[in-house]
Design an enzyme around this catalytic site. Structure first.
Site, short mmCIF file in Angstrom:
data_model
loop_
_atom_site.label_atom_id
_atom_site.label_comp_id
_atom_site.label_asym_id
_atom_site.label_seq_id
_atom_site.Cartn_x
_atom_site.Cartn_y
_atom_site.Cartn_z
N GLN A 1 2.15 0.48 -2.42
CA GLN A 1 3.08 1.11 -1.47
C GLN A 1 3.32 0.22 -0.26
OE1 GLN A 1 1.70 5.14 -0.81
NE2 GLN A 1 1.82 5.64 -2.96
N ASP A 2 2.46 0.33 0.75
CA ASP A 2 2.52 -0.61 1.87
C ASP A 2 1.10 -1.04 2.20
OD1 ASP A 2 1.70 1.78 3.00
OD2 ASP A 2 3.09 1.71 4.70
N PRO A 3 0.93 -2.07 3.05
CA PRO A 3 -0.42 -2.63 3.27
C PRO A 3 -1.38 -1.64 3.93
CG PRO A 3 1.30 -4.12 4.06
CD PRO A 3 1.97 -2.82 3.76
#
Length: 219
Positions: free
Chosen positions: A62-64
């Site tokens: 998804q995102d970091p």
């Protein structure tokens, strides 16, 4: 034809596009005003470490990680000694498939070097603010990168973890690829479908069937 293609050539062409230049300008502002992860030097580490010619697998996250020191530019990977819950669950699932699995750290650099592209759909995040860099341009970059792969490769394994990973490929034709789609490894969703899926063995079984080197998940 394929031998002339590379992630470097993709990046060079992408960097000339208007959306990408706006994205870079926005990121300059963000890094100046806020704590943003990963470090700037690690932004494109996923395509720097993985060779397009030997690409085997794309794992989409998804995102970091949004806590200090965790994100290192590779989806799910970390340089910290304490494993984030999502990575801990991924390792649990690998151990389920391979009981002798015993990776001692969360650095997935050697997966990347074996041909595993560890791609977050959104490549940056503000500290303690998940999804804070949604819709600033990363989704376009990621979609273009995935399209570049599927137009020039066949039989690439796509491991989609979570709803956002599935959305990332919603309008992309993956018929010539091998797709595994499961729940995200976060504590909230791990048990929905990823747990006990044996997907890491299934991936290696597919590579073996295609007479390609299997991934050593221990590295």
């Amino acid at each position: 034809m394929e031998s002339k293609l590379s992630f470097e050539s993709f990046f060079y062409n992408e960097s000339k596009k208007a959306y990408f230049q706006k994205l870079m300008e926005k990121l300059d502002e963000e890094y100046e005003k806020y704590q943003v992860f990963p470090n700037k030097k690690d932004l494109f580490r996923a395509i720097e470490l993985t060779n397009f010619a030997t690409l085997k697998i794309v794992i989409i996250g998804q995102d970091p990680y949004h806590r200090k020191g965790q994100a290192d530019g590779l989806a799910f990977s970390t340089r910290t000694k304490i494993l984030p819950p999502s990575l801990r669950n991924l390792f649990l699932e690998i151990k389920n498939a391979y009981p002798n699995f015993s990776k001692e750290n969360g650095n997935l650099e050697n997966w990347a070097k074996q041909g595993v592209l560890l791609l977050n759909h959104v490549l940056t995040v503000r500290k303690s603010s998940p999804n804070s860099h949604k819709n600033i341009g990363w989704e376009v970059f990621s979609s273009n990168l995935i399209n570049f792969i599927v137009k020039n490769k066949v039989d690439i394994v796509f491991l989609l973890l979570g709803k956002k990973a599935k959305l990332a490929v919603k309008n992309i034709n993956l018929e010539k690829q091998k797709v595994f789609a499961y729940s995200h490894p976060s504590p909230f969703s791990f048990a929905k479908s990823l747990k006990n899926s044996m997907v890491f063995r299934k991936i290696n079984d597919f590579l073996k069937e295609k007479k390609r080197l299997e991934i050593n998940w221990n590295l």
